[in-house]
Design a protein around this motif. Sequence first.
Motif, short mmCIF file in Angstrom:
data_model
loop_
_atom_site.label_atom_id
_atom_site.label_comp_id
_atom_site.label_asym_id
_atom_site.label_seq_id
_atom_site.Cartn_x
_atom_site.Cartn_y
_atom_site.Cartn_z
N PHE A 195 -3.07 10.63 -1.14
CA PHE A 195 -2.68 11.47 -2.27
C PHE A 195 -3.18 12.90 -2.13
CE2 PHE A 195 -3.40 7.04 -3.69
CZ PHE A 195 -2.07 6.66 -3.67
N GLU A 234 0.85 -1.19 0.00
CA GLU A 234 0.00 0.00 0.00
C GLU A 234 0.89 1.25 0.00
OE1 GLU A 234 -1.91 0.16 3.89
OE2 GLU A 234 -0.19 -0.90 4.65
N PRO A 235 0.33 2.43 -0.32
CA PRO A 235 1.14 3.64 -0.26
C PRO A 235 1.57 3.93 1.18
CG PRO A 235 -1.13 4.13 -0.94
CD PRO A 235 -1.03 2.66 -0.79
N LEU A 236 2.82 4.29 1.35
CA LEU A 236 3.37 4.55 2.68
C LEU A 236 3.98 5.94 2.69
CD1 LEU A 236 5.21 1.13 3.02
CD2 LEU A 236 3.11 1.80 4.21
N PRO A 237 4.08 6.55 3.87
CA PRO A 237 4.78 7.85 3.95
C PRO A 237 6.19 7.70 3.37
CG PRO A 237 3.71 7.33 6.04
CD PRO A 237 3.57 6.11 5.18
N LEU A 291 -2.72 -7.99 2.43
CA LEU A 291 -2.16 -9.02 3.30
C LEU A 291 -1.05 -8.36 4.14
CD1 LEU A 291 -2.22 -12.16 3.64
CD2 LEU A 291 -0.31 -12.22 2.01
N PRO A 292 -1.11 -8.51 5.47
CA PRO A 292 -0.07 -7.88 6.28
C PRO A 292 1.31 -8.41 5.92
CG PRO A 292 -1.88 -8.67 7.66
CD PRO A 292 -2.13 -9.19 6.28
N ALA A 293 2.28 -7.50 5.81
CA ALA A 293 3.65 -7.91 5.51
C ALA A 293 4.18 -8.84 6.58
CB ALA A 293 4.54 -6.67 5.40
N ARG A 300 -1.26 -2.15 10.85
CA ARG A 300 -2.37 -1.57 10.10
C ARG A 300 -3.51 -2.58 10.11
NH1 ARG A 300 1.98 0.74 7.95
NH2 ARG A 300 1.88 2.94 7.36
N GLN A 337 -8.67 -3.33 -5.53
CA GLN A 337 -8.53 -4.01 -6.82
C GLN A 337 -9.78 -3.91 -7.69
OE1 GLN A 337 -6.38 -7.50 -7.59
NE2 GLN A 337 -5.26 -7.45 -5.65
N PRO A 343 -3.34 -11.75 -6.72
CA PRO A 343 -3.23 -12.06 -5.30
C PRO A 343 -2.29 -11.06 -4.59
CG PRO A 343 -2.02 -13.67 -6.67
CD PRO A 343 -2.74 -12.75 -7.59
N PRO A 344 -2.52 -10.73 -3.36
CA PRO A 344 -3.64 -11.14 -2.51
C PRO A 344 -4.92 -10.38 -2.90
CG PRO A 344 -2.25 -9.57 -1.34
CD PRO A 344 -1.57 -9.83 -2.66
N ASN A 370 3.92 3.79 -2.75
CA ASN A 370 3.96 2.33 -2.68
C ASN A 370 5.40 1.84 -2.76
OD1 ASN A 370 1.73 3.42 -4.53
ND2 ASN A 370 0.81 1.56 -3.74
N ARG A 428 4.15 7.75 -5.53
CA ARG A 428 2.87 7.73 -4.82
C ARG A 428 2.97 7.07 -3.45
NH1 ARG A 428 -1.47 8.66 -8.30
NH2 ARG A 428 -2.87 7.36 -7.07
N GLY A 468 4.72 -3.44 9.57
CA GLY A 468 3.29 -3.24 9.77
C GLY A 468 2.52 -2.87 8.51
N CYS A 469 3.17 -2.81 7.35
CA CYS A 469 2.43 -2.45 6.14
C CYS A 469 1.73 -3.67 5.55
CB CYS A 469 3.36 -1.81 5.11
SG CYS A 469 4.42 -2.99 4.28
N THR A 470 0.97 -3.46 4.49
CA THR A 470 0.32 -4.59 3.83
C THR A 470 0.74 -4.66 2.37
OG1 THR A 470 -1.59 -3.25 3.21
CG2 THR A 470 -1.76 -4.45 5.29
N ILE A 471 0.71 -5.89 1.85
CA ILE A 471 0.94 -6.11 0.41
C ILE A 471 -0.41 -6.01 -0.27
CG2 ILE A 471 1.69 -7.79 -1.32
CD1 ILE A 471 3.39 -9.11 0.82
N ILE A 472 -0.51 -5.23 -1.33
CA ILE A 472 -1.83 -5.13 -1.96
C ILE A 472 -1.95 -5.88 -3.28
CG2 ILE A 472 -2.47 -3.00 -0.77
CD1 ILE A 472 -1.99 -1.49 -3.39
N ARG A 473 -0.86 -6.14 -3.97
CA ARG A 473 -0.96 -6.89 -5.22
C ARG A 473 0.37 -7.55 -5.50
NH1 ARG A 473 -1.00 -4.19 -9.77
NH2 ARG A 473 -0.40 -2.23 -8.77
N VAL A 475 3.59 -0.81 15.53
CA VAL A 475 2.42 -0.30 14.82
C VAL A 475 1.92 -1.36 13.85
CG1 VAL A 475 1.60 1.44 13.20
CG2 VAL A 475 3.23 2.06 14.98
N LEU A 505 9.01 -0.29 6.72
CA LEU A 505 8.04 -1.20 6.10
C LEU A 505 7.25 -2.01 7.14
CD1 LEU A 505 10.17 -2.59 3.14
CD2 LEU A 505 8.14 -1.13 2.98
#
Lengths: 383, 107, 473
Positions: free
Chosen positions: B48, A232-235, C458-460, B78, C423, C453-454, A258, A256, A307-312, B76, A305
Motif C-alpha cells: 500500500f 493477499e493483495p496482488l499487483p 494458504l497457497p492457491a 510466494r 489476522q 480459515p485459513p 486483493n 487494494r 502462485g498467490c495465497t488465500i488469506i481468509r 513464481v 493469480l
Amino acid sequence: MTRHLRADVVIVGGGIVGGSAALFLRQAGASVILMERDRPGSRASGVNYGGVRRQGRPPEHLPLSQRAHALWASLESLIGEDGEYVRSGHLKLARSATDMASLEAYAARVENFGLGLRLLDAADLRRLYPMVGDSAVGGSLCPEDGHANPRLVSPAFSRAAAAAGATILDQSPVSDVRITTEGFHITSAQADVTVSAPVMINCAGAWAGELAARMGETLPIAVIHPLMAVTEPLPHFLDVSIGVEGGGIYGRQVERGNFVFGGGRGFAHPKAGAATDSTPPDYARPERHAALRLLAQGTGLFPALQGCTIIRSWSGVEAETPDHAPIIGPSRIHPGLFHACGFSGAGFQIGPAVGAVLADLVTTGRSVTPLDAFRPDRFSSPA
Amino acid sequence: MSLLVRYAEQSRPPLRFFLDGQPQTALSGDTLLTAILTCANRLRQSEFTGENRAGFCLMGACQDCWVQVRRGNGPVERLRACSTLLEDGMSLSTSPAAPPVMTGDLP
Amino acid sequence: MNSPVSTPLRPVIIGAGPAGVRAAVTLAAAGLRPILIDEAARPGGQIYRQPPAGMTRPPEALYGFEAAKARAIHTALAPYAGQIEHRTDTLVWNIERGALDLMHRTADGQPVSTVLPYDSLILATGATDRILPLPGWTRPGVYTLGGAQIALKAQGCGIGQRVVFAGTGPLLYLIAYQYAKAGATVAAVLDTAPFANRIRALPGLLNCPDTLLKGLYYTAWLTLHGVPLHSGVILREVAGPEGAVSALHWRDSHGQDRETACDGIGLGYGLRSETQLADLAGCSFSFNDLHRVWLPDRDAAGRTSVTGVYVAGDGAGIAGADAAEAAGERAALALLQDRGLSVDTARITVLDRRIARFRRFSAALWTAFPVPAGWAQDLPDSMTLCRCEEITVGTLRRTVQADAPTELNRLKALSRIGMGRCQGRMCGVAAAEVLAHETGRPVSAIARLRPQPPIKPLPAATIPADTAGEATP
Ligand SMILES: Cc1cc2nc3c(=O)[nH]c(=O)nc-3n(C[C@H](O)[C@H](O)[C@H](O)COP(=O)(O)OP(=O)(O)OC[C@H]3O[C@@H](n4cnc5c(N)ncnc54)[C@H](O)[C@@H]3O)c2cc1C
Ligand SMILES: Cc1cc2nc3c(=O)[nH]c(=O)nc-3n(C[C@H](O)[C@H](O)[C@H](O)COP(=O)(O)OP(=O)(O)OC[C@H]3O[C@@H](n4cnc5c(N)ncnc54)[C@H](O)[C@@H]3O)c2cc1C
Ligand code: FES
C-alpha cells in the motif's frame, strides 16, 4: 422499566433492505422505528461479495433491478458516503461455445431493458481483457454494472435513515410479536422495549421465516451459506467484476489489490446451544475445500493469480426461495404486514430499490415497479 | 547494507542464489529471510505505501515476510521467508516484480 | 466416525513444543499411537527451537541453563518412533466439524491439503509475542523479542550490531543477555514496567525460586557488563532515515525525554497465546483479567468445553516451558482417563500441584511486567497499528466516532483491522486496547476477533485431497 414506543411503521431487520426501507419511508414522511438484533448491516448485507450486478438476472426481475441501478447512481447523496461503489463493468465469461450461445440468448431476451450488454468474441476478449487466460472463449460485458463495499454501504443505509429521523434500535432482538386490531406490538426483552405500529415490515433476512412463523405465516425460505474468500493483495491485473456462465467462480480485484471471489456454499456454524432447526445460526463457515477448488478455476481464467495465497474465507447466512425470486409484498393473512426476504444470494444490488418499493407499498398501496414475480402469495400451498 | 549480522555458525557450506537478478551468496541452513537480509536491507515492500519491510516475528506469525521465489525456470511461488530454507540457485525478488528466470552458471 | 461402536481414532496433538512432545510421549507410553503435528521441521517448539540440520553449536550454547531440558525434549520422541507419527512441516490451517485441515508440501514443493478426522485432540499451539506498536515499528530493523532470539538461536544472526530491547517481560533480560554473550552491543534494555512492580511480585515469584534466580542472574550479569537497564519507561518512537533504524526515543521514569542510538530493536510485552484453532474447534472462551486476553475455558487438566478437545502449554495461557511440559503430560492423562484407560493418579496429584505452582509464578510475572497502563491514551493518529493492511490509529478513531462499534469484529468490518495476512496476531491486542480506550469500556467487554480459515495464508496452488485415511487407533 420497559419503554413503549409508537410509530407509523416498525421494521424488523437492519440489513440493506430494512435500512433502505427506513430511509425511504422517512423521506415519504412516515415515522419509522427499525429494530435490529445486532448492529445494522452486520449480517448478509455486510459480508457479501458486494456485486452490484444486473446482468444475469431474469427479465421479470429487471425493472426492480433497474430502479436500484438508478439509486446506486446517486448513492452518495442517498447515504452520505460513496461506499466504494464503482461501475467497473461486469464481464461474464463463456468457457465453451454452448456457454457463449447462452450468453447470446440472454442478451437477446433482455434487449429491451436497457442493460447495454456487449457481446465479446474471443478476439474482442483478448484485445480488451488481455489478463483473461485461454480457458475463456468469449463473454458478455455489462459496462455499467459494478461493485461496492458491503461492509460500508449496508450500515450506512441505517445511519442515513437515522439522520433522516428514523429511530434505530440496535441490539434489540425481537422476542415477542402481538397482533391486535390496532396493529403490531413488538417486544425486545433484551432491550426492554415495546414498539407499536399499524404497519410492520419483516426484513429479517434469513431469520424472516422464523419471524413470520411466530405470526402464523409460512414463508417457503431455506437457509443458504454462500462462500467468499480473498487472496493477499496482488499487483493490479483486473478492473472488471467477473462471472462465469454456467456458474462457478465469480470475483473481482479490489482497489487494494486483493482478489475477492465466491461461488459454492458454506456450512452453518451453530452458536453454542442456541441454534435449532427453526433458528438459522448466526454465523456460517465455508466448506473446507471450496475456496481452493474455486481458485483453481480462477487461476485458469487469470494467470496473474498463479502462485498467490488465500488469506481468509468466510460465509454468510442468507435465505433462498424455491424459485430463487425474493418475496416482496403484503402478508397473505395479516393486513398491515409486509415481507421482504428470500433474496437468494442476490439482494445487495436490488436492496436500495426494495426499500423504495416497500415505501411505495406502505404509503400508497402500490408501486410503479412491477412486483408480480415477487408476490408472497405466488407459492401454491398457503400456510 | 545488510540488516542481519552473523555472530555464529559461519563455517557452513555456501549456497548461491539470485536476489533481484544479482548473484549472491548465503550459507546452507539459512532461511530465505537470513539469506536476503545478510546482503540487503529489505525483504519486501508493503503493497500500500511501498515501505520497505524486513519481517518482524521470524516465527511464522506476522506474515510480513512473504517473498516471490522462482526455482530455475519454474513458475513464481510466494513463500514465507522466515520459515523456508534457501535452496541453491533460487531466484528471489524483494519488490512486487516477479523474480527473473535465472538459468546458466552462477559465479 | 463418532458412533460409539467404532474404535477410537488415533489421538492428535498440534504443536511439538514442550507441551505437545510431553503429551505425545505420555500417550505413547500408555500404548496409544498419537499423531503429532507441527509446522516446524524439528521438535522443540519456541523455547527449544532447533536450528536447521547442519548447524553445529551444542545445546549448551543455544539454550544455556535450559540445555538439559532442551535435549530431553529433542530426544523424547525417538524411543517411540514406531508409535508416534510426527508430521513435520505441516500446518493445521483449519478445523471443521471434527476434522483438521493440514497443509504440507511434497518433495517437489507441491502444497497438498489433507483432512484428518479426530475424536481426541490436544492443542499445544504455544504463543507468540504480545505486541504494542509504537511509531516507526514497521521499519526494517525492528523485530519482536522472540524474533530477535530466533535469529540468534536458529540462524546464528543478530538483528543488528547495536541493539535495544524494549517493552516488558522476563524475556527482555534473557535475550539481552544472549545477545551480549554472542558479541552484540546491547545499547539498552528499556522496560515499561516500573521497578516497584517487581518488588510487589516477589512473593509470587518465590514459587519458582530457581527461575527467579536465573532472572536475577541475567539482570546482574547485564549490569556488571555495563548494559544500561531502565524501568518505568515510556517508548516514544523508532527514528531513522527512511526504511532504517538509527535510534529509539523514550521517556525515562523521571519524565525526561531520551534517545538511544541503535540499528536494531527487539520489541515485546510478554507473550500471547495462539488460540485460533481452539476457536475453530468450537471451544468456549472467557476473558482473562490477568493476561488481558480471551483464553479457551478449561479445567485444571486442560479439558475444554468441547468433549475430546484439550489445551495445554502456552496456548492455553502463558505459564512458561516447565509448566508447558507438565500441562502436556496432564492433558494426555486426562485424555487417557476420558477414554476409560487407567492412569497413575499419584502422578496426577504431583502434576496438578506443580502446575498450580507454575500458575502462581506466572501470575506474579504479570504483576512484575504488566501491560503498560494507559498505553492507548497518547497514540498519534498517524501511527500504523496494523502492519498488514497499514491501518492507522486515526482510522480506528474515526471509525469509532462514525459507528460506535462496541466490539472488535464490528471494528474489523468497518476498518479492516485484523483482516490482513496475520489476522490480527500482531495488531489484535493493540486494537482491543484502542477500542476499549476510545469507547470507555473495559477490554473484557469488546469481544475478540473471530478467526477465519485459513488461519495462515494458504497457497492457491494447494491441491485438496479429500481424506487422509489414518483411522487406525
Ligand atoms: C456471502 C454472500 C455473498 C453475496 N453476494 C451478493 C452479491 O454479490 N450481490 C448481491 O446482490 N447479493 C449478494 N448476496 C445476497 C445479499 O447479501 C442479501 O440478499 C442481502 O444482503 C439481504 O439483505 P437483508 O437486509 O434482507 O438481510 P440481512 O443483511 O441478513 O439483514 C437481516 C437483519 O435482520 C436482523 N434480524 C433477524 N432476526 C431478527 C430479530 N428477531 N429481531 C431483530 N432483528 C433481526 C439480522 O440481525 C440482520 O441484520 C450475498 C450474500 C452472501 C451471504
Ligand atoms: C520466540 C519465543 C521465544 C521464547 N523463548 C523463551 C526462553 O528463552 N525462555 C523461556 O523460558 N521461555 C521462552 N518462551 C516462552 C516459551 O516458548 C514457552 O513457555 C514454551 O515454549 C511453551 O511451550 P508450548 O509447548 O506450550 O508451546 P511452543 O513451544 O510455542 O510450541 C508450539 C508449537 O506449535 C506449533 N504450532 C502452532 N500452531 C500450529 C499450527 N496451526 N499448525 C502446526 N503447528 C502449529 C508451533 O510451530 C510450535 O512448534 C519463548 C516464546 C517465544 C514465542
Ligand atoms: S517474519 Fe513473521 S511470519 Fe515471517
